[in-house]
Design a protein around this motif. Structure first.
Motif, PDB file in Angstrom:
ATOM      1  N   GLU A   1      19.047 -18.677  25.128  1.00  0.00           N
ATOM      2  CA  GLU A   1      18.706 -17.292  24.818  1.00  0.00           C
ATOM      3  C   GLU A   1      17.265 -17.210  24.340  1.00  0.00           C
ATOM      4  O   GLU A   1      16.823 -18.010  23.505  1.00  0.00           O
ATOM      5  CB  GLU A   1      19.648 -16.747  23.743  1.00  0.00           C
ATOM      6  CG  GLU A   1      19.449 -15.271  23.456  1.00  0.00           C
ATOM      7  CD  GLU A   1      20.434 -14.757  22.422  1.00  0.00           C
ATOM      8  OE1 GLU A   1      20.386 -13.549  22.092  1.00  0.00           O
ATOM      9  OE2 GLU A   1      21.240 -15.576  21.917  1.00  0.00           O
ATOM     10  N   VAL A   2      16.543 -16.235  24.883  1.00  0.00           N
ATOM     11  CA  VAL A   2      15.140 -16.045  24.513  1.00  0.00           C
ATOM     12  C   VAL A   2      15.086 -15.167  23.264  1.00  0.00           C
ATOM     13  O   VAL A   2      15.508 -13.999  23.296  1.00  0.00           O
ATOM     14  CB  VAL A   2      14.348 -15.405  25.661  1.00  0.00           C
ATOM     15  CG1 VAL A   2      12.894 -15.223  25.260  1.00  0.00           C
ATOM     16  CG2 VAL A   2      14.451 -16.258  26.918  1.00  0.00           C
TER      17      VAL A   2
ATOM     18  N   GLY B   1      13.716 -25.734  12.403  1.00  0.00           N
ATOM     19  CA  GLY B   1      14.670 -24.745  12.860  1.00  0.00           C
ATOM     20  C   GLY B   1      14.041 -23.700  13.765  1.00  0.00           C
ATOM     21  O   GLY B   1      14.592 -23.358  14.828  1.00  0.00           O
ATOM     22  N   LEU B   2      12.871 -23.186  13.378  1.00  0.00           N
ATOM     23  CA  LEU B   2      12.192 -22.203  14.218  1.00  0.00           C
ATOM     24  C   LEU B   2      11.742 -22.819  15.539  1.00  0.00           C
ATOM     25  O   LEU B   2      11.751 -22.141  16.578  1.00  0.00           O
ATOM     26  CB  LEU B   2      10.997 -21.614  13.465  1.00  0.00           C
ATOM     27  CG  LEU B   2      11.330 -20.722  12.275  1.00  0.00           C
ATOM     28  CD1 LEU B   2      10.066 -20.295  11.554  1.00  0.00           C
ATOM     29  CD2 LEU B   2      12.123 -19.492  12.718  1.00  0.00           C
ATOM     30  N   ASP B   3      11.365 -24.081  15.511  1.00  0.00           N
ATOM     31  CA  ASP B   3      11.009 -24.747  16.756  1.00  0.00           C
ATOM     32  C   ASP B   3      12.230 -24.887  17.673  1.00  0.00           C
ATOM     33  O   ASP B   3      12.111 -24.772  18.900  1.00  0.00           O
ATOM     34  CB  ASP B   3      10.422 -26.126  16.455  1.00  0.00           C
ATOM     35  CG  ASP B   3      10.007 -26.859  17.709  1.00  0.00           C
ATOM     36  OD1 ASP B   3       9.090 -26.386  18.402  1.00  0.00           O
ATOM     37  OD2 ASP B   3      10.607 -27.915  18.017  1.00  0.00           O
TER      38      ASP B   3
ATOM     39  N   LEU C   1      12.513 -13.176  17.141  1.00  0.00           N
ATOM     40  CA  LEU C   1      13.059 -13.752  15.914  1.00  0.00           C
ATOM     41  C   LEU C   1      12.226 -14.942  15.439  1.00  0.00           C
ATOM     42  O   LEU C   1      12.089 -15.167  14.234  1.00  0.00           O
ATOM     43  CB  LEU C   1      14.511 -14.176  16.141  1.00  0.00           C
ATOM     44  CG  LEU C   1      15.480 -13.089  16.604  1.00  0.00           C
ATOM     45  CD1 LEU C   1      16.910 -13.612  16.617  1.00  0.00           C
ATOM     46  CD2 LEU C   1      15.375 -11.849  15.731  1.00  0.00           C
ATOM     47  N   VAL C   2      11.681 -15.709  16.371  1.00  0.00           N
ATOM     48  CA  VAL C   2      10.814 -16.822  15.996  1.00  0.00           C
ATOM     49  C   VAL C   2       9.568 -16.307  15.286  1.00  0.00           C
ATOM     50  O   VAL C   2       9.145 -16.854  14.250  1.00  0.00           O
ATOM     51  CB  VAL C   2      10.433 -17.642  17.240  1.00  0.00           C
ATOM     52  CG1 VAL C   2       9.408 -18.713  16.885  1.00  0.00           C
ATOM     53  CG2 VAL C   2      11.667 -18.282  17.856  1.00  0.00           C
TER      54      VAL C   2
ATOM     55  N   GLN D   1      14.793 -22.761  22.863  1.00  0.00           N
ATOM     56  CA  GLN D   1      15.929 -22.212  23.594  1.00  0.00           C
ATOM     57  C   GLN D   1      15.493 -21.526  24.882  1.00  0.00           C
ATOM     58  O   GLN D   1      16.238 -21.502  25.868  1.00  0.00           O
ATOM     59  CB  GLN D   1      16.683 -21.202  22.719  1.00  0.00           C
ATOM     60  CG  GLN D   1      17.471 -21.806  21.580  1.00  0.00           C
ATOM     61  CD  GLN D   1      18.227 -20.768  20.779  1.00  0.00           C
ATOM     62  OE1 GLN D   1      18.932 -21.087  19.842  1.00  0.00           O
ATOM     63  NE2 GLN D   1      18.082 -19.511  21.145  1.00  0.00           N
ATOM     64  N   ALA D   2      14.288 -20.956  24.877  1.00  0.00           N
ATOM     65  CA  ALA D   2      13.819 -20.231  26.052  1.00  0.00           C
ATOM     66  C   ALA D   2      13.576 -21.152  27.233  1.00  0.00           C
ATOM     67  O   ALA D   2      13.543 -20.691  28.375  1.00  0.00           O
ATOM     68  CB  ALA D   2      12.542 -19.464  25.710  1.00  0.00           C
ATOM     69  N   TYR D   3      13.391 -22.437  26.987  1.00  0.00           N
ATOM     70  CA  TYR D   3      13.077 -23.377  28.053  1.00  0.00           C
ATOM     71  C   TYR D   3      14.282 -24.230  28.441  1.00  0.00           C
ATOM     72  O   TYR D   3      14.157 -25.111  29.291  1.00  0.00           O
ATOM     73  CB  TYR D   3      11.930 -24.286  27.623  1.00  0.00           C
ATOM     74  CG  TYR D   3      10.736 -23.523  27.098  1.00  0.00           C
ATOM     75  CD1 TYR D   3       9.868 -22.871  27.965  1.00  0.00           C
ATOM     76  CD2 TYR D   3      10.498 -23.416  25.721  1.00  0.00           C
ATOM     77  CE1 TYR D   3       8.784 -22.159  27.487  1.00  0.00           C
ATOM     78  CE2 TYR D   3       9.415 -22.711  25.236  1.00  0.00           C
ATOM     79  CZ  TYR D   3       8.566 -22.084  26.127  1.00  0.00           C
ATOM     80  OH  TYR D   3       7.504 -21.369  25.641  1.00  0.00           O
ATOM     81  N   ALA D   4      15.412 -23.990  27.812  1.00  0.00           N
ATOM     82  CA  ALA D   4      16.642 -24.721  28.137  1.00  0.00           C
ATOM     83  C   ALA D   4      17.480 -23.890  29.104  1.00  0.00           C
ATOM     84  O   ALA D   4      17.427 -22.660  29.113  1.00  0.00           O
ATOM     85  CB  ALA D   4      17.437 -25.033  26.876  1.00  0.00           C
TER      86      ALA D   4
END
Length: 313
Positions: free
Chosen positions: A274-275, A260-262, A279-280, A267-270
């Motif tokens: 959203e970056v 989940g954290l991965d 939260l990670v 998301q930052a690279y899609a």
């Protein structure tokens, strides 16, 4: 004659004072309570300590920063805005609180998978250590071979097998493979050989106890240190398991914390993602807290389990 002797004795030069004989320094003995000092060993210990603590320090400090603070401040020092509590709140509320679902999934995999693996390892190790049977050497060779095989090498065959029986994208696809721990079985096998006296088992049988009662009331309490040791190893392996859930699960509702954290990190690279690096990082800090607490609480059992059988009486 007396005067001559006195004059002669007085005319003799006084003997120089004797210097004390040099004292030989006794060789320094190094007792077990006072081991020999080693500069190289001290330096290596400091290097390993820094290697272990610096990432944890960075994680703790980074979890107190906002998304903007992560990019605009030094990694090993705090930012002006202390946002740890805000980050924790956002972590548990982001995407409708899916982080809490991932945490519960991980606890489920650990309780059922790691707990079941520990129980099976205790049963198997006890049986292999205390009951003779034909083919015991072959079983030992198989167990050693299974320990040497990395789990990632078995992930793809396991996925193909589970896809044939329709268990992929279900919790069982993670729990069932976690029930097998060759290293835990081997550790309990070796531990049970020394921890359980054969005479004690024979005395219990003479008193009328069956094999099940002998195991639970006589053998199991003696296996407690080794059981806790295996439980710690299987818990850490299941808690940090990433590759197996990654290929087995497609539904985010069944993700463990690692996957989940991965997914949040990617998301930052899609495109349009959203970056949420803050939260990670905060989620990663929350993830390691239960493991640290488990090691601190069970440390004495873990150490005694590792040292059992190391001294021959």
């Amino acid at each position: 004659m007396t005067g001559l002797s006195t004059t002669t004795a007085a005319s003799r030069p006084a003997a120089p004072p004797r210097s004390p004989a040099p004292r030989l320094r006794a060789p320094r003995r190094h007792t077990p309570g006072r081991p020999k000092r080693s500069v190289l060993l001290t330096v290596l210990t400091v290097v390993v300590l820094l290697y272990s603590l610096v990432p944890l320090l960075w994680l703790l400090i980074s979890a107190t920063k906002t998304q903007q603070g992560l990019a605009g401040s030094f990694g090993l020092w705090f930012d002006g805005d202390f946002a740890l509590w805000d980050n924790i709140t956002q972590t548990f509320t982001y995407q409708d609180g899916v982080f809490g679902r991932w945490l519960l999934n991980t606890l489920l995999y650990v309780v059922v998978g790691a707990g079941g693996a520990t129980f099976l390892a205790v049963l198997g190790g006890y049986a292999l250590a205390k009951f003779p049977f034909p083919g015991k050497r072959a079983v030992f060779a198989v167990v050693i071979g299974a320990v040497a095989v990395p789990t990632t090498a078995l992930a793809v065959p396991t996925f193909l097998m589970f896809s044939k029986i329709g268990l992929t994208d279900t919790p069982w696809a993670v729990i069932i493979p976690s029930l097998i721990s060759p290293f835990g079985l081997y550790l309990m096998w070796v531990f049970a050989v020394e921890a359980i006296p054969t005479e004690l088992m024979e005395a219990a049988r003479i008193d009328g106890a069956g094999e099940v009662r002998t195991f639970f009331q006589v053998a199991l309490p003696l296996l407690a240190p080794g059981t806790v040791t295996v439980l710690l190893f299987t818990t850490v392996a299941t808690w940090n398991n990433y590759f197996l859930p990654l290929i087995m699960l497609k539904d985010p509702d069944w993700y463990p914390l690692t996957v989940g954290l991965d997914a949040w990190n990617k998301q930052a690279y899609a495109a349009g993602g959203e970056v949420v690096f803050n939260l990670v990082i905060t989620g990663s800090l929350i993830t390691i807290v239960p493991l640290i607490a488990a090691f601190l609480l069970l440390q004495k059992y873990w150490q005694s389990g590792l040292a059992a059988g190391s001294v021959k009486e």
